[in-house]
Design a protein around this motif. Structure first.
Motif, PDB file in Angstrom:
ATOM      1  N   LEU A  37      10.652  -0.571   8.884  1.00  0.00           N
ATOM      2  CA  LEU A  37       9.974  -1.809   8.506  1.00  0.00           C
ATOM      3  C   LEU A  37       9.962  -2.806   9.666  1.00  0.00           C
ATOM      4  CD1 LEU A  37      11.453  -2.220   4.934  1.00  0.00           C
ATOM      5  CD2 LEU A  37       9.112  -1.591   5.489  1.00  0.00           C
ATOM      6  N   ASP A  38      11.076  -2.888  10.395  1.00  0.00           N
ATOM      7  CA  ASP A  38      11.158  -3.792  11.543  1.00  0.00           C
ATOM      8  C   ASP A  38      10.274  -3.330  12.697  1.00  0.00           C
ATOM      9  OD1 ASP A  38      12.926  -5.464  10.241  1.00  0.00           O
ATOM     10  OD2 ASP A  38      14.706  -4.486  11.086  1.00  0.00           O
ATOM     11  N   LEU A  39      10.120  -2.019  12.823  1.00  0.00           N
ATOM     12  CA  LEU A  39       9.342  -1.458  13.924  1.00  0.00           C
ATOM     13  C   LEU A  39       7.845  -1.694  13.765  1.00  0.00           C
ATOM     14  CD1 LEU A  39       9.737   0.188  16.524  1.00  0.00           C
ATOM     15  CD2 LEU A  39       9.489   2.251  15.143  1.00  0.00           C
ATOM     16  N   TYR A  40       7.370  -1.726  12.527  1.00  0.00           N
ATOM     17  CA  TYR A  40       5.936  -1.883  12.245  1.00  0.00           C
ATOM     18  C   TYR A  40       5.694  -3.049  11.283  1.00  0.00           C
ATOM     19  CZ  TYR A  40       5.863   2.797  14.214  1.00  0.00           C
ATOM     20  OH  TYR A  40       6.022   3.873  15.042  1.00  0.00           O
ATOM     21  N   PRO A  41       5.949  -4.267  11.699  1.00  0.00           N
ATOM     22  CA  PRO A  41       5.864  -5.415  10.788  1.00  0.00           C
ATOM     23  C   PRO A  41       4.453  -5.743  10.307  1.00  0.00           C
ATOM     24  CG  PRO A  41       6.217  -6.165  13.026  1.00  0.00           C
ATOM     25  CD  PRO A  41       6.327  -4.669  13.050  1.00  0.00           C
ATOM     26  N   GLN A  42       3.415  -5.272  10.991  1.00  0.00           N
ATOM     27  CA  GLN A  42       2.037  -5.572  10.596  1.00  0.00           C
ATOM     28  C   GLN A  42       1.431  -4.479   9.718  1.00  0.00           C
ATOM     29  OE1 GLN A  42       0.683  -8.573  11.295  1.00  0.00           O
ATOM     30  NE2 GLN A  42       2.690  -9.021  12.154  1.00  0.00           N
ATOM     31  N   SER A  43       2.196  -3.449   9.428  1.00  0.00           N
ATOM     32  CA  SER A  43       1.683  -2.322   8.651  1.00  0.00           C
ATOM     33  C   SER A  43       1.782  -2.585   7.153  1.00  0.00           C
ATOM     34  CB  SER A  43       2.471  -1.056   8.985  1.00  0.00           C
ATOM     35  OG  SER A  43       2.299  -0.723  10.330  1.00  0.00           O
ATOM     36  N   GLN A  44       1.130  -1.733   6.392  1.00  0.00           N
ATOM     37  CA  GLN A  44       1.247  -1.767   4.939  1.00  0.00           C
ATOM     38  C   GLN A  44       2.237  -0.674   4.526  1.00  0.00           C
ATOM     39  OE1 GLN A  44      -2.670  -1.228   3.309  1.00  0.00           O
ATOM     40  NE2 GLN A  44      -3.125  -3.392   3.476  1.00  0.00           N
ATOM     41  N   ALA A  51      13.961  10.824  -8.560  1.00  0.00           N
ATOM     42  CA  ALA A  51      15.186  11.515  -8.964  1.00  0.00           C
ATOM     43  C   ALA A  51      14.808  12.284 -10.226  1.00  0.00           C
ATOM     44  CB  ALA A  51      16.319  10.542  -9.222  1.00  0.00           C
ATOM     45  N   GLY A  52      14.121  13.379 -10.048  1.00  0.00           N
ATOM     46  CA  GLY A  52      13.566  14.117 -11.175  1.00  0.00           C
ATOM     47  C   GLY A  52      12.118  13.729 -11.393  1.00  0.00           C
ATOM     48  N   ASP A  53      11.867  12.457 -11.587  1.00  0.00           N
ATOM     49  CA  ASP A  53      10.518  11.907 -11.703  1.00  0.00           C
ATOM     50  C   ASP A  53      10.317  10.876 -10.602  1.00  0.00           C
ATOM     51  OD1 ASP A  53       9.715  13.300 -14.046  1.00  0.00           O
ATOM     52  OD2 ASP A  53      10.834  11.882 -15.285  1.00  0.00           O
ATOM     53  N   ALA A  54       9.054  10.623 -10.272  1.00  0.00           N
ATOM     54  CA  ALA A  54       8.743   9.652  -9.226  1.00  0.00           C
ATOM     55  C   ALA A  54       8.298   8.338  -9.849  1.00  0.00           C
ATOM     56  CB  ALA A  54       7.641  10.197  -8.324  1.00  0.00           C
ATOM     57  N   TYR A  55       8.716   7.237  -9.243  1.00  0.00           N
ATOM     58  CA  TYR A  55       8.362   5.901  -9.712  1.00  0.00           C
ATOM     59  C   TYR A  55       7.953   5.038  -8.519  1.00  0.00           C
ATOM     60  CZ  TYR A  55      10.812   7.428 -13.860  1.00  0.00           C
ATOM     61  OH  TYR A  55      11.200   8.141 -14.962  1.00  0.00           O
ATOM     62  N   THR A  56       6.885   4.302  -8.684  1.00  0.00           N
ATOM     63  CA  THR A  56       6.467   3.368  -7.645  1.00  0.00           C
ATOM     64  C   THR A  56       7.386   2.155  -7.703  1.00  0.00           C
ATOM     65  OG1 THR A  56       4.170   4.079  -7.845  1.00  0.00           O
ATOM     66  CG2 THR A  56       4.568   1.970  -6.751  1.00  0.00           C
ATOM     67  N   LEU A  57       8.164   1.980  -6.661  1.00  0.00           N
ATOM     68  CA  LEU A  57       9.088   0.848  -6.598  1.00  0.00           C
ATOM     69  C   LEU A  57       8.400  -0.367  -5.987  1.00  0.00           C
ATOM     70  CD1 LEU A  57      12.222   2.785  -5.342  1.00  0.00           C
ATOM     71  CD2 LEU A  57      11.670   2.136  -7.686  1.00  0.00           C
ATOM     72  N   VAL A  58       7.535  -0.123  -5.005  1.00  0.00           N
ATOM     73  CA  VAL A  58       6.764  -1.190  -4.366  1.00  0.00           C
ATOM     74  C   VAL A  58       5.350  -0.664  -4.158  1.00  0.00           C
ATOM     75  CG1 VAL A  58       6.541  -2.712  -2.365  1.00  0.00           C
ATOM     76  CG2 VAL A  58       8.810  -2.032  -3.139  1.00  0.00           C
ATOM     77  N   ILE A  64       6.746  -7.350   4.001  1.00  0.00           N
ATOM     78  CA  ILE A  64       7.918  -6.574   4.400  1.00  0.00           C
ATOM     79  C   ILE A  64       9.182  -7.090   3.720  1.00  0.00           C
ATOM     80  CG2 ILE A  64       9.329  -5.879   6.393  1.00  0.00           C
ATOM     81  CD1 ILE A  64       6.495  -4.623   6.233  1.00  0.00           C
ATOM     82  N   ASP A  65       9.285  -8.401   3.510  1.00  0.00           N
ATOM     83  CA  ASP A  65      10.474  -8.972   2.875  1.00  0.00           C
ATOM     84  C   ASP A  65      10.647  -8.453   1.453  1.00  0.00           C
ATOM     85  OD1 ASP A  65      11.201 -10.431   5.137  1.00  0.00           O
ATOM     86  OD2 ASP A  65       9.989 -12.143   4.538  1.00  0.00           O
ATOM     87  N   THR A  66       9.548  -8.282   0.743  1.00  0.00           N
ATOM     88  CA  THR A  66       9.643  -7.737  -0.615  1.00  0.00           C
ATOM     89  C   THR A  66      10.175  -6.315  -0.585  1.00  0.00           C
ATOM     90  OG1 THR A  66       7.848  -9.123  -1.434  1.00  0.00           O
ATOM     91  CG2 THR A  66       8.295  -7.112  -2.659  1.00  0.00           C
TER      92      THR A  66
END
Length: 74
Positions: A37-44, A51-58, A64-66
Protein backbone atom coordinates in the motif's frame (compact mmCIF):
# COMPACT_ATOMS: atom_id res chain seq x y z
CA UNK A 1 0.55 8.79 -12.04
CA UNK A 2 0.11 5.12 -11.21
CA UNK A 3 -3.33 3.98 -12.33
CA UNK A 4 -2.93 0.31 -11.53
CA UNK A 5 -5.62 -1.73 -9.83
CA UNK A 6 -4.74 -4.40 -7.29
CA UNK A 7 -7.09 -7.03 -5.91
CA UNK A 8 -5.52 -8.64 -2.87
CA UNK A 9 -6.63 -12.06 -1.68
CA UNK A 10 -5.77 -12.71 1.96
CA UNK A 11 -5.97 -16.12 3.57
CA UNK A 12 -7.64 -15.77 6.98
CA UNK A 13 -7.85 -19.47 7.82
CA UNK A 14 -6.45 -20.93 11.04
CA UNK A 15 -3.29 -22.00 9.22
CA UNK A 16 -2.27 -18.32 9.18
CA UNK A 17 -1.70 -18.58 12.95
CA UNK A 18 1.25 -20.92 12.37
CA UNK A 19 4.49 -19.58 13.79
CA UNK A 20 6.88 -21.05 11.21
CA UNK A 21 7.46 -17.40 10.22
CA UNK A 22 7.78 -15.12 13.21
CA UNK A 23 5.66 -13.70 14.70
CA UNK A 24 3.05 -15.62 12.67
CA UNK A 25 1.92 -15.89 9.05
CA UNK A 26 -0.99 -13.47 9.34
CA UNK A 27 1.09 -10.73 10.94
CA UNK A 28 3.77 -11.12 8.25
CA UNK A 29 1.09 -10.92 5.55
CA UNK A 30 -0.21 -7.70 7.12
CA UNK A 31 3.32 -6.24 7.08
CA UNK A 32 3.72 -7.09 3.40
CA UNK A 33 0.29 -5.72 2.57
CA UNK A 34 1.06 -2.41 4.28
CA UNK A 35 4.37 -2.26 2.38
CA UNK A 36 2.47 -2.74 -0.89
CA UNK A 37 0.00 0.00 0.00
CA UNK A 38 2.86 2.38 0.82
CA UNK A 39 4.68 1.50 -2.40
CA UNK A 40 1.72 2.35 -4.67
CA UNK A 41 -0.23 5.14 -2.93
CA UNK A 42 -1.97 6.32 -6.14
CA UNK A 43 -3.30 2.88 -7.06
CA UNK A 44 -6.72 1.37 -6.47
CA UNK A 45 -6.98 -1.56 -4.09
CA UNK A 46 -9.58 -4.12 -3.18
CA UNK A 47 -9.19 -6.62 -0.33
CA UNK A 48 -10.83 -10.04 -0.30
CA UNK A 49 -10.47 -12.30 2.72
CA UNK A 50 -11.11 -16.01 2.60
CA UNK A 51 -11.30 -18.90 5.02
CA UNK A 52 -13.49 -21.47 3.32
CA UNK A 53 -15.57 -18.75 1.68
CA UNK A 54 -14.45 -15.44 0.20
CA UNK A 55 -15.69 -12.07 1.45
CA UNK A 56 -15.03 -8.60 0.11
CA UNK A 57 -13.47 -6.74 3.01
CA UNK A 58 -12.75 -3.55 1.05
CA UNK A 59 -14.34 -2.78 -2.31
CA UNK A 60 -12.18 -1.13 -4.96
CA UNK A 61 -10.92 2.18 -3.58
CA UNK A 62 -8.04 4.65 -3.70
CA UNK A 63 -8.46 5.39 0.01
CA UNK A 64 -5.34 3.67 1.32
CA UNK A 65 -6.10 4.66 4.93
CA UNK A 66 -9.36 2.72 4.85
CA UNK A 67 -7.59 -0.38 3.59
CA UNK A 68 -4.91 -0.03 6.27
CA UNK A 69 -7.56 0.32 9.00
CA UNK A 70 -9.31 -2.84 7.86
CA UNK A 71 -6.01 -4.76 7.69
CA UNK A 72 -5.10 -3.56 11.19
CA UNK A 73 -8.33 -5.04 12.55
CA UNK A 74 -7.90 -8.50 11.03
Amino acid sequence: QDNQTYIILLDLSLSMNAEDVLPDRLTRAKFKLNDLLDLYPQSQFSLVGYAGDAYTLVPLTQDIDTVKNIVRGL
